[in-house]
Design a protein around this motif. Structure first.
Motif, PDB file in Angstrom:
ATOM      1  N   PRO A   1       0.837  -1.209   0.000  1.00  0.00           N
ATOM      2  CA  PRO A   1       0.000   0.000   0.000  1.00  0.00           C
ATOM      3  C   PRO A   1       0.871   1.258   0.000  1.00  0.00           C
ATOM      4  O   PRO A   1       0.512   2.273  -0.594  1.00  0.00           O
ATOM      5  CB  PRO A   1      -0.797  -0.101   1.305  1.00  0.00           C
ATOM      6  N   GLY A   2       2.039   1.188   0.643  1.00  0.00           N
ATOM      7  CA  GLY A   2       2.949   2.341   0.701  1.00  0.00           C
ATOM      8  C   GLY A   2       3.381   2.754  -0.699  1.00  0.00           C
ATOM      9  O   GLY A   2       3.340   3.935  -1.060  1.00  0.00           O
ATOM     10  N   LEU A   3       3.779   1.777  -1.507  1.00  0.00           N
ATOM     11  CA  LEU A   3       4.235   2.105  -2.870  1.00  0.00           C
ATOM     12  C   LEU A   3       3.080   2.654  -3.708  1.00  0.00           C
ATOM     13  O   LEU A   3       3.261   3.601  -4.479  1.00  0.00           O
ATOM     14  CB  LEU A   3       4.860   0.866  -3.547  1.00  0.00           C
ATOM     15  N   ARG A   4       1.874   2.076  -3.528  1.00  0.00           N
ATOM     16  CA  ARG A   4       0.719   2.580  -4.293  1.00  0.00           C
ATOM     17  C   ARG A   4       0.482   4.055  -3.985  1.00  0.00           C
ATOM     18  O   ARG A   4       0.306   4.872  -4.880  1.00  0.00           O
ATOM     19  CB  ARG A   4      -0.541   1.755  -3.963  1.00  0.00           C
ATOM     20  N   LYS A   5       0.529   4.407  -2.673  1.00  0.00           N
ATOM     21  CA  LYS A   5       0.296   5.813  -2.288  1.00  0.00           C
ATOM     22  C   LYS A   5       1.347   6.729  -2.915  1.00  0.00           C
ATOM     23  O   LYS A   5       1.034   7.807  -3.408  1.00  0.00           O
ATOM     24  CB  LYS A   5       0.410   5.961  -0.767  1.00  0.00           C
ATOM     25  N   VAL A   6       2.623   6.282  -2.861  1.00  0.00           N
ATOM     26  CA  VAL A   6       3.719   7.121  -3.375  1.00  0.00           C
ATOM     27  C   VAL A   6       3.574   7.289  -4.891  1.00  0.00           C
ATOM     28  O   VAL A   6       3.755   8.389  -5.425  1.00  0.00           O
ATOM     29  CB  VAL A   6       5.097   6.508  -3.002  1.00  0.00           C
ATOM     30  N   ALA A   7       3.197   6.211  -5.584  1.00  0.00           N
ATOM     31  CA  ALA A   7       3.060   6.293  -7.049  1.00  0.00           C
ATOM     32  C   ALA A   7       1.903   7.217  -7.429  1.00  0.00           C
ATOM     33  O   ALA A   7       1.990   7.974  -8.408  1.00  0.00           O
ATOM     34  CB  ALA A   7       2.860   4.895  -7.629  1.00  0.00           C
ATOM     35  N   ILE A   8       0.830   7.188  -6.655  1.00  0.00           N
ATOM     36  CA  ILE A   8      -0.304   8.085  -6.955  1.00  0.00           C
ATOM     37  C   ILE A   8       0.128   9.544  -6.752  1.00  0.00           C
ATOM     38  O   ILE A   8      -0.144  10.420  -7.566  1.00  0.00           O
ATOM     39  CB  ILE A   8      -1.531   7.740  -6.066  1.00  0.00           C
ATOM     40  N   ALA A   9       0.867   9.790  -5.656  1.00  0.00           N
ATOM     41  CA  ALA A   9       1.251  11.172  -5.345  1.00  0.00           C
ATOM     42  C   ALA A   9       2.349  11.705  -6.263  1.00  0.00           C
ATOM     43  O   ALA A   9       2.345  12.879  -6.621  1.00  0.00           O
ATOM     44  CB  ALA A   9       1.698  11.259  -3.885  1.00  0.00           C
ATOM     45  N   PHE A  10       3.308  10.850  -6.645  1.00  0.00           N
ATOM     46  CA  PHE A  10       4.484  11.342  -7.390  1.00  0.00           C
ATOM     47  C   PHE A  10       4.480  10.924  -8.859  1.00  0.00           C
ATOM     48  O   PHE A  10       5.351  11.325  -9.621  1.00  0.00           O
ATOM     49  CB  PHE A  10       5.772  10.846  -6.714  1.00  0.00           C
ATOM     50  N   GLY A  11       3.517  10.100  -9.248  1.00  0.00           N
ATOM     51  CA  GLY A  11       3.436   9.679 -10.653  1.00  0.00           C
ATOM     52  C   GLY A  11       4.300   8.461 -10.937  1.00  0.00           C
ATOM     53  O   GLY A  11       5.198   8.121 -10.160  1.00  0.00           O
ATOM     54  N   ASP A  12       4.013   7.831 -12.088  1.00  0.00           N
ATOM     55  CA  ASP A  12       4.704   6.583 -12.437  1.00  0.00           C
ATOM     56  C   ASP A  12       6.180   6.798 -12.773  1.00  0.00           C
ATOM     57  O   ASP A  12       6.936   5.839 -12.916  1.00  0.00           O
ATOM     58  CB  ASP A  12       3.989   5.891 -13.609  1.00  0.00           C
ATOM     59  N   ASP A  13       6.569   8.075 -12.901  1.00  0.00           N
ATOM     60  CA  ASP A  13       7.985   8.388 -13.159  1.00  0.00           C
ATOM     61  C   ASP A  13       8.918   7.840 -12.099  1.00  0.00           C
ATOM     62  O   ASP A  13      10.109   7.636 -12.342  1.00  0.00           O
ATOM     63  CB  ASP A  13       8.177   9.915 -13.144  1.00  0.00           C
ATOM     64  N   ILE A  14       8.388   7.670 -10.880  1.00  0.00           N
ATOM     65  CA  ILE A  14       9.263   7.215  -9.791  1.00  0.00           C
ATOM     66  C   ILE A  14       9.290   5.681  -9.708  1.00  0.00           C
ATOM     67  O   ILE A  14       9.823   5.124  -8.755  1.00  0.00           O
ATOM     68  CB  ILE A  14       8.874   7.841  -8.423  1.00  0.00           C
ATOM     69  N   LEU A  15       8.718   5.023 -10.748  1.00  0.00           N
ATOM     70  CA  LEU A  15       8.777   3.552 -10.779  1.00  0.00           C
ATOM     71  C   LEU A  15       9.764   3.085 -11.838  1.00  0.00           C
ATOM     72  O   LEU A  15       9.901   3.708 -12.895  1.00  0.00           O
ATOM     73  CB  LEU A  15       7.391   2.976 -11.091  1.00  0.00           C
TER      74      LEU A  15
END
Ligand SMILES: CC(C)(COP(=O)(O)OP(=O)(O)OC[C@H]1O[C@@H](n2cnc3c(N)ncnc32)[C@H](O)[C@@H]1O)[C@@H](O)C(=O)NCCC(=O)NCCS
Ligand SMILES: Nc1ncnc2c1ncn2[C@@H]1O[C@H](COP(=O)(O)OP(=O)(O)OP(=O)(O)O)[C@@H](O)[C@H]1O
Length: 234
Positions: free
Chosen positions: A87-101
């Motif tokens: 869930p932590g990664l999902r929240k971060v990806a929503i907030a910062f965009g898929d660029d951080i994946l």
């Protein structure tokens, strides 16, 4: 390295189960008096370890580890809470965009680091998103060690004061080094430019205002041990 535990007045840092063992001749109440659940709980000491980036926290925590003191490392916990599928990664990806994946769906730590270390608002956003996950994981790590009957543990946590966890810890060790030396260590260790390293030297809550919380003898001890460590490395 027995000196670290001796200074903390810890007789045995090793963990033994808190569950009363059955031994002939002792009833349940005697088990408690002999060091059962209550005694172990009361006597579990949490030593706090904090300091700026690349100040030498891991080097100090290794000294405790080698004395048999279990270490909870908040940086490792912070990595676990953003593993793929959490869930932590999902929240971060929503907030910062898929660029951080990365392409494989894992977090691109270096990309996210560049973003948050150069922008205080984004760093606060990341902290807000991850703090509940990090705190609850740390709590469960501590509970696990308590269940094992550990008498003393070390919590290595860069944001100790910011997370207001200092009230649960005694003593607290702050690892401090001269900022220029810190910059050099950071550049060498992470292979980054001076400009990038400077963005990572984030001003932190002022240690000196919290001096009453710190144990001077331990700070001195740590400095001495670090110096000894440096000599050994030469
Ligand atoms: C930004 C991220 C992705 C960078 O990852 P990277 O692998 O490059 O660094 P790493 O996690 O090893 O951290 C190195 C050091 O940076 C410092 N640091 C990390 N996060 C922060 C922060 N939010 N604020 C201030 N300093 C920080 C700490 O001194 C830490 O020991 C990562 O640090 C992160 O997810 N940070 C947010 C979680 C957090 O607060 N971690 C600190 C544990 S309490
Ligand atoms: N006493 C010392 N003398 C010289 N170099 C040292 C000393 N202690 C640590 N270092 C080096 O400094 C760098 C940073 O140390 P370390 O990784 O322990 O810091 P840290 O505070 O845990 O870092 P971070 O905040 O990133 O988790 C490492 O390359 C380490 O080898």
């Amino acid at each position: 390295m027995a000196s670290v535990t001796r200074l903390l007045h810890i007789q045995s840092p090793s963990c033994t189960s808190i569950y009363p063992r059955r031994s002939p001749g002792l009833d349940n109440s005697q088990h408690h008096i002999a060091g059962g659940v209550k005694g172990n709980f009361i006597h579990m000491r949490i030593v706090g370890l904090t300091g700026g980036i690349a100040s030498g926290k891991s080097t100090v925590s290794d000294l405790f580890r080698s004395s048999g003191v279990p270490v909870v490392d908040a940086d490792i916990v912070a990595r676990d809470v953003v593993r793929k599928g959490t869930p932590g990664l999902r929240k971060v990806a929503i907030a910062f965009g898929d660029d951080i994946l990365l392409e494989n769906g894992e977090i691109n730590r270096s990309r996210l680091g560049q973003i948050v270390f150069s922008d205080p608002a984004k760093r606060q956003l990341l902290n807000r998103l991850l703090a509940p996950h990090i705190s609850s994981s740390i709590f469960w790590e501590i509970v696990k060690l308590w269940v094992k009957g550990c008498k003393v543990i070390l919590l290595d946590i860069p944001l100790l004061f910011e997370a207001k966890m200092d009230r649960w810890m005694d003593p607290i060790i702050v690892v401090w080094i001269n900022p220029e030396a810190q910059l050099q260590r950071l550049m060498v260790r992470d292979g980054i430019s001076e400009e990038e390293a400077r963005t990572r030297l984030i001003p932190r809550l002022h240690w000196t205002g919290r001096r009453q919380k710190l144990t001077l003898s331990l700070i001195i001890l740590v400095q001495l041990r670090i110096r000894e460590h440096s000599f050994r490395r030469c």
